[in-house]
Design a protein around this motif. Sequence first.
Motif, PDB file in Angstrom:
ATOM      1  N   LYS A   1      -7.688 -12.059  -5.064  1.00 48.92           N
ATOM      2  CA  LYS A   1      -8.223 -12.434  -6.378  1.00 48.92           C
ATOM      3  C   LYS A   1      -7.165 -12.221  -7.472  1.00 48.92           C
ATOM      4  O   LYS A   1      -6.999 -13.052  -8.370  1.00 48.92           O
ATOM      5  CB  LYS A   1      -9.485 -11.642  -6.686  1.00 48.92           C
ATOM      6  N   LEU A   2      -6.433 -11.111  -7.370  1.00 50.59           N
ATOM      7  CA  LEU A   2      -5.355 -10.863  -8.326  1.00 50.59           C
ATOM      8  C   LEU A   2      -4.288 -11.953  -8.226  1.00 50.59           C
ATOM      9  O   LEU A   2      -3.765 -12.427  -9.236  1.00 50.59           O
ATOM     10  CB  LEU A   2      -4.723  -9.490  -8.069  1.00 50.59           C
ATOM     11  N   CYS A   3      -3.995 -12.344  -6.996  1.00 45.03           N
ATOM     12  CA  CYS A   3      -3.000 -13.387  -6.778  1.00 45.03           C
ATOM     13  C   CYS A   3      -3.494 -14.730  -7.312  1.00 45.03           C
ATOM     14  O   CYS A   3      -2.717 -15.520  -7.874  1.00 45.03           O
ATOM     15  CB  CYS A   3      -2.670 -13.491  -5.290  1.00 45.03           C
ATOM     16  N   GLU A   4      -4.786 -14.987  -7.151  1.00 45.58           N
ATOM     17  CA  GLU A   4      -5.355 -16.224  -7.697  1.00 45.58           C
ATOM     18  C   GLU A   4      -5.174 -16.277  -9.210  1.00 45.58           C
ATOM     19  O   GLU A   4      -4.776 -17.314  -9.766  1.00 45.58           O
ATOM     20  CB  GLU A   4      -6.837 -16.318  -7.345  1.00 45.58           C
ATOM     21  N   TYR A   5      -5.468 -15.165  -9.898  1.00 48.45           N
ATOM     22  CA  TYR A   5      -5.273 -15.125 -11.349  1.00 48.45           C
ATOM     23  C   TYR A   5      -3.820 -15.415 -11.701  1.00 48.45           C
ATOM     24  O   TYR A   5      -3.520 -16.130 -12.671  1.00 48.45           O
ATOM     25  CB  TYR A   5      -5.680 -13.750 -11.906  1.00 48.45           C
ATOM     26  N   TRP A   6      -2.913 -14.823 -10.911  1.00 51.10           N
ATOM     27  CA  TRP A   6      -1.475 -15.022 -11.151  1.00 51.10           C
ATOM     28  C   TRP A   6      -1.090 -16.484 -10.958  1.00 51.10           C
ATOM     29  O   TRP A   6      -0.357 -17.056 -11.766  1.00 51.10           O
ATOM     30  CB  TRP A   6      -0.698 -14.109 -10.206  1.00 51.10           C
TER      31      TRP A   6
ATOM     32  N   LYS B   1      -9.267  -3.386   3.369  1.00 50.45           N
ATOM     33  CA  LYS B   1     -10.463  -2.619   3.023  1.00 50.45           C
ATOM     34  C   LYS B   1     -10.238  -1.887   1.699  1.00 50.45           C
ATOM     35  O   LYS B   1      -9.127  -1.455   1.393  1.00 50.45           O
ATOM     36  CB  LYS B   1     -10.786  -1.597   4.116  1.00 50.45           C
ATOM     37  N   GLY B   2     -11.308  -1.720   0.934  1.00 47.94           N
ATOM     38  CA  GLY B   2     -11.209  -0.993  -0.316  1.00 47.94           C
ATOM     39  C   GLY B   2     -10.508  -1.808  -1.390  1.00 47.94           C
ATOM     40  O   GLY B   2     -10.500  -3.048  -1.357  1.00 47.94           O
ATOM     41  N   PRO B   3      -9.870  -1.124  -2.350  1.00 47.43           N
ATOM     42  CA  PRO B   3      -9.228  -1.836  -3.465  1.00 47.43           C
ATOM     43  C   PRO B   3      -8.199  -2.872  -3.039  1.00 47.43           C
ATOM     44  O   PRO B   3      -8.038  -3.900  -3.694  1.00 47.43           O
ATOM     45  CB  PRO B   3      -8.582  -0.704  -4.263  1.00 47.43           C
ATOM     46  N   VAL B   4      -7.491  -2.622  -1.918  1.00 48.96           N
ATOM     47  CA  VAL B   4      -6.453  -3.562  -1.479  1.00 48.96           C
ATOM     48  C   VAL B   4      -7.045  -4.920  -1.118  1.00 48.96           C
ATOM     49  O   VAL B   4      -6.341  -5.937  -1.114  1.00 48.96           O
ATOM     50  CB  VAL B   4      -5.651  -2.964  -0.300  1.00 48.96           C
TER      51      VAL B   4
ATOM     52  N   PHE C   1      -1.139  -0.457  -4.104  1.00 47.18           N
ATOM     53  CA  PHE C   1      -2.456   0.162  -3.975  1.00 47.18           C
ATOM     54  C   PHE C   1      -2.324   1.538  -3.322  1.00 47.18           C
ATOM     55  O   PHE C   1      -1.414   1.781  -2.534  1.00 47.18           O
ATOM     56  CB  PHE C   1      -3.374  -0.725  -3.142  1.00 47.18           C
ATOM     57  N   ARG C   2      -3.256   2.425  -3.616  1.00 49.07           N
ATOM     58  CA  ARG C   2      -3.178   3.794  -3.103  1.00 49.07           C
ATOM     59  C   ARG C   2      -3.311   3.829  -1.590  1.00 49.07           C
ATOM     60  O   ARG C   2      -2.625   4.606  -0.915  1.00 49.07           O
ATOM     61  CB  ARG C   2      -4.254   4.667  -3.762  1.00 49.07           C
ATOM     62  N   THR C   3      -4.234   3.026  -1.029  1.00 51.35           N
ATOM     63  CA  THR C   3      -4.436   3.005   0.417  1.00 51.35           C
ATOM     64  C   THR C   3      -4.480   1.562   0.913  1.00 51.35           C
ATOM     65  O   THR C   3      -4.651   0.634   0.144  1.00 51.35           O
ATOM     66  CB  THR C   3      -5.750   3.706   0.809  1.00 51.35           C
ATOM     67  N   GLY C   4      -4.350   1.401   2.219  1.00 53.43           N
ATOM     68  CA  GLY C   4      -4.394   0.073   2.821  1.00 53.43           C
ATOM     69  C   GLY C   4      -3.616  -0.015   4.107  1.00 53.43           C
ATOM     70  O   GLY C   4      -3.870  -0.870   4.951  1.00 53.43           O
ATOM     71  N   GLY C   5      -2.601   0.878   4.256  1.00 55.36           N
ATOM     72  CA  GLY C   5      -1.808   0.855   5.471  1.00 55.36           C
ATOM     73  C   GLY C   5      -0.860  -0.332   5.509  1.00 55.36           C
ATOM     74  O   GLY C   5      -0.353  -0.794   4.496  1.00 55.36           O
ATOM     75  N   HIS C   6      -0.659  -0.846   6.721  1.00 57.65           N
ATOM     76  CA  HIS C   6       0.281  -1.957   6.924  1.00 57.65           C
ATOM     77  C   HIS C   6      -0.400  -3.048   7.738  1.00 57.65           C
ATOM     78  O   HIS C   6      -1.263  -2.787   8.560  1.00 57.65           O
ATOM     79  CB  HIS C   6       1.533  -1.465   7.665  1.00 57.65           C
ATOM     80  N   GLY C   7      -0.019  -4.276   7.487  1.00 61.46           N
ATOM     81  CA  GLY C   7      -0.487  -5.393   8.306  1.00 61.46           C
ATOM     82  C   GLY C   7      -1.931  -5.767   8.065  1.00 61.46           C
ATOM     83  O   GLY C   7      -2.569  -6.360   8.937  1.00 61.46           O
ATOM     84  N   PHE C   8      -2.465  -5.477   6.882  1.00 66.72           N
ATOM     85  CA  PHE C   8      -3.887  -5.738   6.657  1.00 66.72           C
ATOM     86  C   PHE C   8      -4.188  -7.194   6.334  1.00 66.72           C
ATOM     87  O   PHE C   8      -5.287  -7.670   6.562  1.00 66.72           O
ATOM     88  CB  PHE C   8      -4.414  -4.830   5.537  1.00 66.72           C
ATOM     89  N   GLY C   9      -3.214  -7.925   5.800  1.00 71.84           N
ATOM     90  CA  GLY C   9      -3.459  -9.331   5.485  1.00 71.84           C
ATOM     91  C   GLY C   9      -4.681  -9.496   4.600  1.00 71.84           C
ATOM     92  O   GLY C   9      -4.816  -8.847   3.565  1.00 71.84           O
TER      93      GLY C   9
ATOM     94  N   ALA D   1       0.846  -1.197   0.000  1.00 68.04           N
ATOM     95  CA  ALA D   1       0.000   0.000   0.000  1.00 68.04           C
ATOM     96  C   ALA D   1       0.878   1.242   0.000  1.00 68.04           C
ATOM     97  O   ALA D   1       1.895   1.298   0.704  1.00 68.04           O
ATOM     98  CB  ALA D   1      -0.925   0.016   1.214  1.00 68.04           C
ATOM     99  N   GLU D   2       0.475   2.229  -0.773  1.00 68.35           N
ATOM    100  CA  GLU D   2       1.253   3.457  -0.900  1.00 68.35           C
ATOM    101  C   GLU D   2       1.318   4.233   0.408  1.00 68.35           C
ATOM    102  O   GLU D   2       2.277   4.952   0.677  1.00 68.35           O
ATOM    103  CB  GLU D   2       0.635   4.333  -1.997  1.00 68.35           C
ATOM    104  N   ASP D   3       0.283   4.085   1.255  1.00 66.16           N
ATOM    105  CA  ASP D   3       0.251   4.823   2.517  1.00 66.16           C
ATOM    106  C   ASP D   3       0.737   3.993   3.694  1.00 66.16           C
ATOM    107  O   ASP D   3       0.431   4.295   4.856  1.00 66.16           O
ATOM    108  CB  ASP D   3      -1.164   5.335   2.784  1.00 66.16           C
ATOM    109  N   ASP D   4       1.510   2.949   3.442  1.00 61.46           N
ATOM    110  CA  ASP D   4       2.031   2.089   4.505  1.00 61.46           C
ATOM    111  C   ASP D   4       2.919   2.910   5.441  1.00 61.46           C
ATOM    112  O   ASP D   4       3.939   3.454   5.020  1.00 61.46           O
ATOM    113  CB  ASP D   4       2.846   0.945   3.884  1.00 61.46           C
ATOM    114  N   PRO D   5       2.544   3.038   6.727  1.00 58.39           N
ATOM    115  CA  PRO D   5       3.331   3.858   7.646  1.00 58.39           C
ATOM    116  C   PRO D   5       4.539   3.138   8.237  1.00 58.39           C
ATOM    117  O   PRO D   5       5.402   3.764   8.859  1.00 58.39           O
ATOM    118  CB  PRO D   5       2.320   4.180   8.761  1.00 58.39           C
ATOM    119  N   ALA D   6       4.617   1.823   8.050  1.00 54.82           N
ATOM    120  CA  ALA D   6       5.687   1.032   8.670  1.00 54.82           C
ATOM    121  C   ALA D   6       6.787   0.651   7.688  1.00 54.82           C
ATOM    122  O   ALA D   6       7.975   0.661   8.033  1.00 54.82           O
ATOM    123  CB  ALA D   6       5.097  -0.237   9.307  1.00 54.82           C
TER     124      ALA D   6
END
Length: 317
Positions: free
Chosen positions: A305-310, A297-300, A284-292, A254-259
């Motif tokens: 699903k993206l990983c499944e396609y990969w 939440k949101g696009p992250v 991703f634009r938002t998501g923070g850190h440690g979201f797993g 996430a782009e806004d990851d504070p850690a």
Amino acid sequence: MKRQLIPILLLLMSMLYSVATYSGEGQVIPLTGVELPIWPGVAPGSAGTTVKPAVVERSKKPAHPDRAVIHTIQPILKVFRPEKPNGAAVVIAPGGGYRRVVVDKEGPDTSAWLNSLGVTAFVLYYRMPEDDHLNAEDVPLQDAQRAIRYVRANAAQWGIDVNRVGYAGYSAGGHLGASLAAFYNKQIYTPVDKLDEISAKPNFVILGYPAAGLLGDARATDIDQLKGRDKLFWKYRIEAPISAVPPPTFIFHAEDDPAVNPQHAQRIATALRGAGGSAALHIFRTGGHGFGIRDAKGPVAHWPKLCEYWLRSLGIL
């Protein structure tokens, strides 16, 4: 007498959340609800360790546990078996800043997702570089290498394809995964048995908000003074020479990851590609850190699903 004890031991091993005794190739090991020690006896460098293993509950919400395992001495794999296994397997390393293994946030949810795809999941409880192990900066990677070898060694009896054994790691576990992808062929412990003749190279790697090592340069005089996590981050920085082709790697951040700055993910992708590997990078634009998965939440939240396609594009699923 020994023959009479074998059925009893197997029964005990199959109990829910029981800790199995170590076994190598040849002995049948049940998977359901078992925790498997990956080393025979004491892990390399841990013979003189004095720390006391413990589990700390950090959540005040019973329905939302957040346990942290600290001071691990005997690394284990905790198994999550899908109803309809498809032969693929993933070793999961939760994060925790290389001070703990945060098992609830990034273990069961990831296992449930992988199980829904038919993948057998093995959550790795690995050792920490700030505990008093010998060559402590090496012990997390020792455990990650050994975990891949252990799964492959028992693949036939578990219905696992040795060519579809992967790794997934978050945060510090993501740094560990980048280290494994880059340095899977680096000998960092004396082989203990035949399992160590097996390749430790994952067939694919998934990294969530991973660290890449120390940012910036360190003077040679400073390097000698580094300890614990800093010594590990310097020794296994992604800019260190990579001598073998890395496995295909999926990275999300996430782009806004504070850690952990998302530049770490970019550095990992660049280094793996430069060594002849492929890297799918999603920032991703938002998501923070440690979201797993559970806190995404949101696009992250769409990263699984993206990983499944990969994974499907690689022929893993």
